[in-house]
Design an enzyme around this catalytic site. Structure first.
Site, short mmCIF file in Angstrom:
data_model
loop_
_atom_site.label_atom_id
_atom_site.label_comp_id
_atom_site.label_asym_id
_atom_site.label_seq_id
_atom_site.Cartn_x
_atom_site.Cartn_y
_atom_site.Cartn_z
N ARG A 195 -50.28 -31.40 -13.35
CA ARG A 195 -49.45 -31.46 -12.32
C ARG A 195 -49.78 -31.21 -11.01
O ARG A 195 -49.12 -31.01 -10.18
CB ARG A 195 -48.64 -30.01 -12.78
CG ARG A 195 -49.49 -28.75 -12.63
CD ARG A 195 -49.03 -27.76 -13.30
NE ARG A 195 -49.92 -26.56 -13.66
CZ ARG A 195 -49.48 -25.56 -14.45
NH1 ARG A 195 -48.33 -25.37 -14.96
NH2 ARG A 195 -50.73 -24.67 -14.65
N HIS A 319 -58.98 -29.34 -7.69
CA HIS A 319 -57.56 -28.92 -8.21
C HIS A 319 -56.69 -28.36 -7.15
O HIS A 319 -57.13 -28.40 -6.17
CB HIS A 319 -58.06 -27.65 -9.10
CG HIS A 319 -58.74 -27.79 -10.44
ND1 HIS A 319 -58.19 -27.58 -11.54
CD2 HIS A 319 -60.08 -28.29 -10.73
CE1 HIS A 319 -58.92 -28.15 -12.65
NE2 HIS A 319 -60.12 -28.64 -12.01
N GLU A 393 -59.97 -25.77 -4.97
CA GLU A 393 -58.65 -25.42 -4.97
C GLU A 393 -58.09 -25.97 -3.70
O GLU A 393 -58.38 -25.17 -2.81
CB GLU A 393 -58.11 -24.15 -5.38
CG GLU A 393 -58.80 -23.49 -6.77
CD GLU A 393 -58.22 -24.32 -8.18
OE1 GLU A 393 -56.92 -24.58 -8.09
OE2 GLU A 393 -58.53 -23.89 -9.11
O1 0X9 Z 1 -57.98 -22.58 -14.22
C1 0X9 Z 1 -58.56 -23.49 -13.63
O2 0X9 Z 1 -58.90 -24.36 -14.60
C2 0X9 Z 1 -58.48 -23.75 -12.23
N1 0X9 Z 1 -57.54 -23.46 -11.36
S1 0X9 Z 1 -55.99 -24.21 -11.71
O3 0X9 Z 1 -55.02 -23.40 -11.02
N2 0X9 Z 1 -56.28 -25.30 -10.93
O4 0X9 Z 1 -55.73 -24.47 -13.09
C3 0X9 Z 1 -59.82 -22.92 -11.81
C4 0X9 Z 1 -61.00 -22.93 -12.70
C5 0X9 Z 1 -62.35 -22.98 -11.86
N3 0X9 Z 1 -62.97 -24.26 -12.10
C6 0X9 Z 1 -62.67 -25.47 -11.43
N4 0X9 Z 1 -61.66 -25.48 -10.26
N5 0X9 Z 1 -63.43 -26.33 -11.86
ZN ZN Z 2 -56.55 -27.05 -11.82
#
Ligand code: 0X9
Ligand code: ZN
Length: 779
Positions: A195, A319, A393
């Site tokens: 998403r 992300h 992010e």
């Molecule tokens: O939960 C996650 O995987 C990431 N946040 S998200 O809201 N995009 O799902 C954060 C995890 C941290 N690690 C990376 N961004 N690789």
């Molecule tokens: Zn993510």
């Protein structure tokens, strides 16, 4: 058609006029020398209008000028391109000239900029809307087709629904002594989470924009000559497709787990500390980790790709959302051995990103900067493969964070691009130099400050005998190098010399590779620490009364007056104090009950601290005095919003007059700290006091206030006898002379507070004696 200088001469000769003297040769100062490696520039060239009345004048002008711009050349007005010297030469013939174009190069530059702008707008058109999986794959093919000598595409494997997972890689062509196969690689990857549509766009924008700029932008070309860039925009093609066709907010891949439950969170499926905190064993959960590390074809394919490409040194996993730069680890709060290196690059990427559209991306380790998350890609890449890896992010949408308006695609790409470029710059460094730990804020005046330099081999091995710290003390002179030796592989401890009280030690580090390349840290500027003596004269931690007074004449609250103790948690007050649920603090009504029970009602309640001094020991001068405290304010603020307040004030005259520090009117029920430089709010004296007033007008709304852990930290040095240069400018001159004594005596005589050397808030004979002592010491 524009005639060139040569064709003018040809026309004249063809006409048979003065044919023998015209050869078409031009004087060398009349042309800009052509270089193979640069476009011809016409800086400072003008176009002037000059009227010639004879063939001789026409020939003379044509021989002097760089170029003639007219279509029809003959007797009459001519527009000629000249340098200032050529113009002077023409004028010296007695001809009158008129300026038409003040600077030819400016015209050319303006046109080039307009072309680039238009081209960018056209080429960025792809990024004005979100694109489907098929469009991404076509775009990969197009980028490769448009740049056959730079780029190629690849497929790392197939998704669980058999879609190919595709990317592209690019680098400048092989160069002598610098084949592509020798270059370090940086890997940008997106699309683990379906998403988060902005993240594949940003990822492929990096490829698009670098390829686009390669021919004209020496910064980008230089990086592409030293690194290979690998771009994989969508690791989870099934999920991405599904988010377009069926469920817009789908996150995971499309594995059928059980019954009708689909999806493994790819970013919990990486096999390094797999299965830990922040991942779920429940298939229906958004963070379902799968049955084992690398149980999913998508993560397994990327694992195999990374192992097969050992030149990969750095990596970003894109992300959304939250504007965060996340370094390892996700599974633990423990900092990695390269914590200092990550901190340095984190900060530099953040600064670079912010330089584009002023968006701040908060950097820090994943575990603390977002949340615990085991099995994330950067933990495996770093923990298992030693690759420096980040999660970034990107921007959030206004109502649903994952739905970022299309107008923000390009701005978000532009800022993320600069962060990515900063990482490419780090990737091509021969060595990685950093400090293992953050520098302390203040240095001691007597013992040196220990630091630990870390040098990691990147493209070249380090020369362990050539790591040097360049330092200087108190801002004088040049930086002197000290060679430091390793205490272990890549670890170089050193002790920075203590600066005299109140002064700086400035330093930077230089390391060399065995091939002789030098790397400096920080890459520009210097690091510094200031020394001072330290005292913490105030520490009101809420565990004792410490001279606090509850209630003041005029208080009108009928309930919820201030108390000290362990508060009971409600929606509007946390359990306990700022140091934990079993610690005490000052609070308005410690008891819990319903939210609207035991809070302030009917008016104001006041809490006063005891009187304390904010001055340093006698004979000392404050360099920094930081007041810090924790506070909280819970409010519903319904019927009488704006009237329910929490006001924190400070006095320097024992409570006769007050200066407001801050006021709360909105709900902030959890503890947070405020730190301030006291002298910026109020003149520090021996008669300081703090006041905390919570007010609930009426009884209908909730008002809960608290304060805890008040400290005052003073950094100070000995006060100098150098008070003035005698000229009355008030600027000490750096030497202690009789003028200083006279100046002090004047201040003393007038009873000015600057003469208070004992820090007792008054000017007495003791101050004079102390000053004379200091003067005598020549300090
Ligand atoms: O939960 C996650 O995987 C990431 N946040 S998200 O809201 N995009 O799902 C954060 C995890 C941290 N690690 C990376 N961004 N690789
Ligand atoms: Zn993510």
């Amino acid at each position: 058609m524009i005639f060139s200088k040569r064709s003018v001469a040809f026309l004249i000769s063809a006409a048979g006029v003065l044919a023998s003297s015209v050869t078409g040769q031009v004087r060398s100062d009349a042309v800009v020398q052509e270089r193979a490696d640069a476009r011809i520039r016409y800086d400072g060239h003008q176009v002037i209008r000059v009227t010639v009345t004879t063939q001789q004048e026409l020939l003379a002008v044509s021989r002097i000028a760089t170029d003639i711009w007219n279509c029809r050349i003959g007797i009459g007005p001519l527009d000629v391109q000249v340098t200032p010297a050529q113009r002077a030469a023409i004028e010296s013939m007695g001809l009158i000239t008129e300026l038409v174009v003040p600077d030819v190069q400016v015209l050319i530059d303006r046109e080039a900029a307009a072309i680039a702008q238009a081209r960018l707008a056209r080429d960025n058109a792809w990024f004005t809307t979100y694109k489907t999986l098929a469009e991404f794959n076509a775009f990969i093919d197009q980028l490769v087709a448009d740049n056959p000598s730079l780029a190629s595409s690849f497929t790392i494997g197939d998704s669980i629904q058999s879609r190919p997972i595709r990317g592209l890689r690019f680098s400048a062509p092989d160069m002598p002594g610098n084949p592509r196969s020798s270059r370090p690689a940086v890997f940008f990857q997106g699309g683990q989470h379906a998403r988060e549509w902005i993240n594949p766009a940003v990822t492929i924008y990096i490829a698009h924009n670098m390829l686009e700029r390669y021919p004209t932008d020496s910064r980008i070309r230089g990086l592409m000559e030293r690194a290979e860039i690998i771009v994989l925009p969508i690791l989870n093609p099934d999920g991405y497709e599904f988010s377009w066709t069926t469920t817009r907010l789908w996150r995971k891949n499309r594995r059928l787990v059980t019954g009708t439950t689909y999806g493994v969170d790819l970013n919990r499926n990486w096999d390094y500390q797999w299965g830990g905190q922040g991942s779920s064993g429940t298939p229906s959960d958004e963070t379902y980790r799968g049955t084992a590390g690398f149980s999913e074809p998508e993560t397994a394919a990327m694992r195999d790709f990374v192992i097969a490409n050992p030149r990969i040194r750095t990596h970003i996993d894109f992300h959304s959302y939250g504007q965060l730069i996340l370094s390892p680890f996700g599974y633990t709060a423990m900092l990695p051995p390269d914590g200092g290196l990550f901190d340095a690059i984190n900060g530099e990427m953040s600064v670079r990103i912010q330089s584009v559209h002023n968006r701040y991306y908060r950097p820090g380790p994943t575990y603390t900067n977002i949340y615990p998350a085991a099995g994330v890609v950067q933990d495996w890449l770093y923990g298992a493969r030693g690759i420096l890896s980040w999660g970034i992010e990107l921007r959030a949408g206004p109502s649903n964070g994952f739905i970022l308006p299309q107008e923000e695609i390009i701005p978000n790409c532009e800022e993320a691009f600069e962060g990515a470029i900063r990482l490419v710059e780090w990737t091509v460094q021969p060595l990685w130099v950093s400090l293992a730990n953050p520098l302390p804020l203040w240095a001691s005046t007597t013992s040196g400050t220990p630091i630990e330099v870390r040098v990691r081999d990147n493209v070249e091995p380090q020369d362990a005998a050539a790591v040097r710290v360049f330092s200087r003390v108190a801002g004088f002179g040049s930086f002197t190098p000290t060679t430091i030796s390793a205490s272990g592989q890549g670890v170089y401890p050193h002790v920075l010399p203590p600066p005299p009280c109140g002064n700086l030690t400035e330093f930077y580090i230089e390391a060399a590779s065995t091939a002789g390349s030098l790397v400096r840290f920080p890459s520009s500027g210097v690091l510094s620490i200031r020394s001072a003596e330290t005292v913490v004269p105030v520490n009101f931690d809420g565990e004792s009364n410490a001279g606090f007074v509850i209630g003041q004449p005029g208080d009108t609250a009928t309930a919820g007056v201030w108390q000290r103790g362990i508060s009971v948690g409600t929606n509007y007050q946390p359990a306990g104090g700022a140091t934990g649920s079993t610690s005490s603090s000052w609070a308005t009504g410690l008891a819990g009950g319903g939210s609207n029970a035991n809070d302030v009602d009917g008016g104001s309640t006041s809490l006063l601290s005891g009187v304390f001094s904010a001055l340093p020991p006698e004979g000392m001068k404050t360099i920094s005095g930081v007041l810090r405290y924790a506070r909280r304010f819970g409010t519903t603020g319904t019927a009488l919003t704006g009237l329910d307040t929490y006001v924190i004030s400070i006095s320097n005259d024992g409570g006769s007059t007050w200066q407001q520090i801050e006021m709360f009117q909105t709900n902030n029920p959890s503890w947070s700290f405020r730190s301030l430089e006291l002298a910026q709010i109020i003149r520090p004296t021996t008669q300081m006091r703090m006041r905390f007033v919570a007010t609930d007008v009426g009884v209908d709304s909730v008002t809960e206030a608290g304060v805890d852990d008040i400290t005052l930290t003073l950094r100070y040095c000995r006060r100098s006898a150098d008070v003035d240069d005698g000229s009355g400018t008030g600027v000490p001159d750096g030497g202690v002379t009789i003028e200083d004594l006279l100046y002090f005596l004047g201040m003393f005589d007038r009873g000015e507070i600057e003469a208070d050397y004992t820090n007792d808030d008054g000017v007495t004979i003791e101050d004079l004696l102390l000053y004379l002592q200091t003067f005598d010491d020549g300090y």
